[in-house]
Scaffold this motif. Structure first.
Motif, PDB file in Angstrom:
ATOM      1  N   UNK A 108      -8.314   8.635   3.566  1.00 13.71           N
ATOM      2  CA  UNK A 108      -7.013   9.194   4.001  1.00 13.71           C
ATOM      3  C   UNK A 108      -5.747   8.578   3.924  1.00 13.71           C
ATOM      4  N   UNK A 109      -5.999   7.202   3.955  1.00 15.49           N
ATOM      5  CA  UNK A 109      -4.531   6.379   3.719  1.00 15.49           C
ATOM      6  C   UNK A 109      -4.280   6.349   2.002  1.00 15.49           C
ATOM      7  N   UNK A 142       3.444   2.345   4.048  1.00 15.01           N
ATOM      8  CA  UNK A 142       2.414   1.046   3.668  1.00 15.01           C
ATOM      9  C   UNK A 142       2.116   0.365   4.744  1.00 15.01           C
ATOM     10  N   UNK A 143       2.846  -0.388   5.667  1.00 13.85           N
ATOM     11  CA  UNK A 143       2.649  -1.184   6.551  1.00 13.85           C
ATOM     12  C   UNK A 143       1.937  -0.376   7.680  1.00 13.85           C
ATOM     13  N   UNK A 144       2.296   0.931   7.824  1.00 19.33           N
ATOM     14  CA  UNK A 144       1.407   1.640   8.912  1.00 19.33           C
ATOM     15  C   UNK A 144       0.241   2.111   8.745  1.00 19.33           C
ATOM     16  N   UNK A 401      -0.019   3.908  -8.749  1.00 17.20           N
ATOM     17  CA  UNK A 401      -0.321   2.483  -8.546  1.00 17.20           C
ATOM     18  C   UNK A 401      -0.401   2.186  -7.144  1.00 17.20           C
ATOM     19  N   UNK A 402       0.455   2.705  -6.263  1.00 16.13           N
ATOM     20  CA  UNK A 402       0.354   2.551  -4.919  1.00 16.13           C
ATOM     21  C   UNK A 402      -0.930   2.925  -4.293  1.00 16.13           C
ATOM     22  N   UNK A 403      -1.392   4.004  -4.729  1.00 11.29           N
ATOM     23  CA  UNK A 403      -2.640   4.598  -4.215  1.00 11.29           C
ATOM     24  C   UNK A 403      -4.072   3.721  -4.428  1.00 11.29           C
ATOM     25  N   UNK A 404      -3.899   3.214  -5.871  1.00 11.46           N
ATOM     26  CA  UNK A 404      -4.968   2.643  -6.377  1.00 11.46           C
ATOM     27  C   UNK A 404      -4.986   1.197  -5.629  1.00 11.46           C
ATOM     28  N   UNK A 405      -3.754   0.442  -5.500  1.00 11.98           N
ATOM     29  CA  UNK A 405      -3.650  -0.900  -4.709  1.00 11.98           C
ATOM     30  C   UNK A 405      -4.160  -0.461  -3.182  1.00 11.98           C
ATOM     31  N   UNK A 406      -3.804   0.562  -2.752  1.00 10.95           N
ATOM     32  CA  UNK A 406      -4.384   1.149  -1.311  1.00 10.95           C
ATOM     33  C   UNK A 406      -5.901   1.146  -1.416  1.00 10.95           C
ATOM     34  N   UNK A 417      -3.929  -6.800   3.328  1.00  9.80           N
ATOM     35  CA  UNK A 417      -3.979  -5.975   2.107  1.00  9.80           C
ATOM     36  C   UNK A 417      -2.447  -5.337   1.887  1.00  9.80           C
ATOM     37  N   UNK A 418      -1.607  -5.525   3.023  1.00  3.25           N
ATOM     38  CA  UNK A 418      -0.263  -5.012   2.758  1.00  3.25           C
ATOM     39  C   UNK A 418       0.125  -5.642   1.592  1.00  3.25           C
ATOM     40  N   UNK A 419      -0.056  -6.952   1.351  1.00  2.00           N
ATOM     41  CA  UNK A 419       0.638  -7.636   0.355  1.00  2.00           C
ATOM     42  C   UNK A 419       0.318  -7.029  -1.028  1.00  2.00           C
ATOM     43  N   UNK A 420      -0.819  -6.447  -1.065  1.00  2.00           N
ATOM     44  CA  UNK A 420      -1.296  -6.027  -2.606  1.00  2.00           C
ATOM     45  C   UNK A 420      -0.345  -5.124  -2.812  1.00  2.00           C
ATOM     46  N   UNK A 421      -0.180  -4.108  -1.910  1.00  3.28           N
ATOM     47  CA  UNK A 421       0.944  -2.983  -2.206  1.00  3.28           C
ATOM     48  C   UNK A 421       2.247  -3.183  -2.453  1.00  3.28           C
ATOM     49  N   UNK A 422       2.820  -4.474  -1.585  1.00  6.17           N
ATOM     50  CA  UNK A 422       4.374  -4.805  -1.524  1.00  6.17           C
ATOM     51  C   UNK A 422       4.126  -5.742  -2.936  1.00  6.17           C
ATOM     52  N   UNK A 423       3.211  -6.345  -3.370  1.00 12.78           N
ATOM     53  CA  UNK A 423       3.245  -6.952  -4.766  1.00 12.78           C
ATOM     54  C   UNK A 423       3.517  -5.939  -5.943  1.00 12.78           C
ATOM     55  N   UNK A 424       2.699  -5.026  -5.806  1.00 13.24           N
ATOM     56  CA  UNK A 424       2.608  -3.824  -6.802  1.00 13.24           C
ATOM     57  C   UNK A 424       4.091  -3.088  -6.944  1.00 13.24           C
ATOM     58  N   UNK A 425       4.533  -3.009  -5.820  1.00 10.39           N
ATOM     59  CA  UNK A 425       5.780  -2.077  -5.555  1.00 10.39           C
ATOM     60  C   UNK A 425       7.163  -3.115  -6.000  1.00 10.39           C
TER      61      UNK A 425
END
Length: 717
Positions: A108-109, A142-144, A401-406, A417-425
């Motif tokens: 869902x996220x 992303x954070x939430x 990219x963000x969905x795959x990272x999540x 794992x928040x840092x994964x999306x932050x790095x991709x973004x």
């Protein structure tokens, strides 16, 4: 990086792959921003940690100022930036709420991330404010949306948003606020005042025509969006921003036409032309005053009446013995300049909010007048709902990219794992090459920063007072040096910031630095995969395709316009076809303009070929076609003689054929020279038709020149 709009400033090349040494102004700006962000972040963070002992509240009070003040390119002055944050708070609250509840499961996220990422990037096309705030809104979701799934913490999360946003707004307004920058409205006003002064000087004979022409062209070049800071460009979908952008385009066209006329006005000017020029100068001064807010906009009626009077009396004097074509072409150029001034007047009236419609003027030219803002927003978004739009491509690339990272972070249960999306973004770019360059630098910076953070965590252990003392200076250094030093400095110093902050929220060990390395590398890898698989060339290939589509769309419009001028009327079916061609050309022009705007922000290929198409000239060609379709012929109802109509159709066939050839961008370029008007034609047709015929000749030759410039082998991208 793009020029900030100050011609006397240092020119910064967008061509460099690695960050260039920053100027003093850039360093000072980054330091001021670092102070604002640091004060806003720690003013809420320390009380939440030390006095209230509410770690979730502390995390959000720290995160929100960093997201809005540092990671989002908010445009404009301090007051404008504060207003942008204030308007974004409701959307941020909604995204935090959505992310909190969708964090119940990875699927869902991830699905929420896909929808939110695509919607935000596509929706950012409605204006510069939306574009600037999108990264912060993405980060709020992303954070939430990361574990733990804790709906009970939602009040603390929203309270942290409220506190962090309030402190950000106050600091943007009161603490070292960004200074006001020259607005685009002011630039247009300056250009109009220059035009008025130049006309008066030329009529008095007190200046050299060639020198004046160069000043006029230089002023026109200053109205290009590339000379204006990104946040100050009128690129929004609202009616006033449409009108201001149109005023800028028309003013530049007016200045260029005056520059063509300037060397020709050294001799005594005929009375009708002098009268029109004086009227245009007065109108320019009035419109400049309206843009500065010192008087109401006069409206286009006065300029429209001057044009009608001039069109009725212009022509060849009965006692003229030499070739009349130079005089007729000068009159046609002056009339074209007056029509551009009429467009400026109408657009300024709309931009200043005096009216919402322009009755009597071409509806297609002012199609946005009277439309509601939500409708204009939807029309802008609908324009980009095509795989050929770089806005659509960026939305798909970012969302995927963000969905795959999540999905990866959730499936592998990565710590932080928040840092994964932050790095991709933060490391994702619009081309694969630029992404790889950023990832290489960021990886090196993260490794060094993680080693430093690990050493700090091992040596300080659980002494939170050490981390509390180091947080402020670390943030100041990181937020000052990182933005101007490039990805390596940014990622390395940010690693130290998050380490000193998280060590105060919860007990940590040196493994936090290890998690940081893993997460950033994972996000970087995902960004690289998306960059390679999804439109890896960025806007370069799309600019070529969209420019080709624009050229093909203009071809039938050119033919319809000349046919209407030759016959003096158009059949109902032809009018419907012309309206459809106008809409299609305008849409392709907007898509091509968006592609070109992104192209100007991307580094070129390492082995860029010499010469090549001039994309800006192709855009100017499309704009000139639209202007001619709106205003040619100057009057209807009079058909041309057969020999004149035959010449016009043959010249049109040459231009249209060249336009269709140019759409393929042949390596040897395109050269087209429509045959000039035969001298005998001018002596056998009535006076009004002679002028209208020369109008079409001037227009077709200008289009031919634009085509040669756009596709010629000697052009520069």
């Amino acid at each position: 990086m793009l020029h900030r709009g100050r011609p006397e400033g240092r020119a910064r090349s967008w061509r460099t792959l690695l960050p260039a040494p920053s100027s003093r102004a850039e360093s000072v700006g980054a330091a001021r921003r670092a102070v604002r962000v640091t004060v806003a972040a720690v003013a809420g963070f320390y009380p939440a940690v030390d006095l209230l002992d509410r770690p979730v509240l502390a995390l959000y009070t720290l995160f929100v100022p960093v997201a809005f003040g540092l990671l989002s390119p908010l445009p404009g002055s301090g007051r404008r930036r504060a207003g942008t944050v204030l308007r974004a708070v409701p959307a941020a609250a909604a995204l935090i709420t959505l992310g909190t509840y969708l964090a119940a499961a990875t699927w869902s996220a991830t699905l929420g991330m896909l929808v939110v990422g695509f919607t935000l990037v596509l929706g950012a096309s409605i204006g510069s404010r939306a574009t600037g705030v999108v990264p912060a809104l993405q980060l709020c979701y992303i954070l939430a949306c990361f574990p733990p799934y804790a709906p009970g913490t939602l009040p603390d999360r929203l309270a942290g948003l409220a506190v962090g946003a309030t402190l950000t707004i106050l600091c943007e307004r009161l603490l070292l606020p960004e200074p006001e920058q020259p607005s685009y409205r002011g630039r247009v006003a300056d250009a109009l005042e220059l035009a008025a002064d130049a006309v008066h000087d030329l009529l008095r004979g007190g200046t050299d025509g060639r020198e004046t022409a160069e000043r006029l062209r230089a002023a026109g070049r200053e109205l290009r969006f590339s000379r204006t800071a990104a946040g100050l460009r009128p690129t929004g979908a609202g009616a006033r921003e449409h009108a201001l952008a149109q005023a800028g385009y028309a003013t530049r066209r007016f200045l260029d036409l005056l520059a063509v006329l300037a060397p020709l006005l050294r001799a005594p000017v005929d009375l009708p032309s002098a009268t029109l020029l004086r009227g245009l100068a007065a109108a320019c001064a009035d419109e400049a005053a309206a843009l500065r807010g010192t008087r109401p906009a006069p409206g286009p009626e006065g300029v429209e009446e001057m044009i009608a009077r001039y069109a009725a009396v212009r022509g060849v004097p009965p006692d003229l013995r030499e070739d009349p074509r130079p005089l007729l072409r000068r009159q046609s150029t002056l009339l074209a300049a007056a029509v551009s001034a009429l467009t400026v007047s109408a657009a300024v009236t709309l931009a200043t909010g005096r009216r919402r419609s322009m009755p009597g003027l071409p509806l297609e030219q002012f199609w946005y007048a009277g439309a509601s803002t939500p409708r204009l927003w939807w029309m802008r978004i609908a324009d980009h709902l095509t795989p050929r739009s770089v806005v659509f491509q960026n939305a798909v690339r970012t969302a995927a990219g963000l969905a795959l990272a999540r999905l990866v972070a959730g499936s592998l249960d990565l710590s932080h794992g928040f840092w994964v999306l932050l790095g991709m973004l933060t490391l994702g770019r619009t081309t694969a090459g630029a992404t790889w360059s950023a990832v290489r630098s960021a990886t090196a910076g993260t490794l060094v920063g993680s080693l430093a953070a690990g050493a700090l965590l091992v040596s300080a252990g659980g002494m939170t007072e050490v981390y509390a003392a180091l947080l402020v200076p670390t943030m100041l250094v990181a937020f000052s040096v990182g933005p101007v030093g490039g990805p390596a400095w940014g990622q390395g110093l940010f690693t130290l910031v998050v380490s000193t902050a998280f060590a105060q929220i919860a007990p940590v060990t040196w493994q936090l630095a290890e998690a940081r390395i893993v997460d950033v590398l994972t996000g970087s890898a995902i960004g690289l995969v998306c960059g390679v698989l999804a439109w890896p060339a960025g806007a370069r290939g799309e600019t070529r395709r969209s420019a080709a589509a624009l050229l093909r769309a203009t071809a039938p419009l050119i033919r319809m316009t000349v046919e209407r001028a030759a016959t003096g009327h158009s059949a109902p079916t032809t009018r419907a076809d012309a309206a459809a061609a106008l809409r299609r050309t305008r849409r392709y022009w907007r898509i091509a303009h968006a592609s070109y705007a992104q192209l100007r922000t991307e580094p070129p290929p390492r082995r860029a070929p010499e010469g090549g198409p001039d994309w800006l000239a192709a855009l100017n060609f499309g704009s000139r076609v639209l202007v001619g379709a709106y205003w040619l012929p100057w009057s209807e109802g009079t058909a041309w003689p057969s020999d004149a109509a035959s010449w016009a159709r043959e010249a049109t066939d040459e231009v249209v054929s060249a336009t269709l050839r140019a759409a393929h961008f042949p390596a040897d370029g395109v050269t087209v020279r429509p045959a000039p008007l035969p001298p005998g034609v001018l002596t056998r047709i009535p006076a009004p038709s002679v002028s209208h015929l020369v109008d079409v000749e001037v227009w077709l030759h200008a289009l031919a020149s634009d085509l040669t410039t756009a596709v010629g082998s000697g052009s520069k991208v």
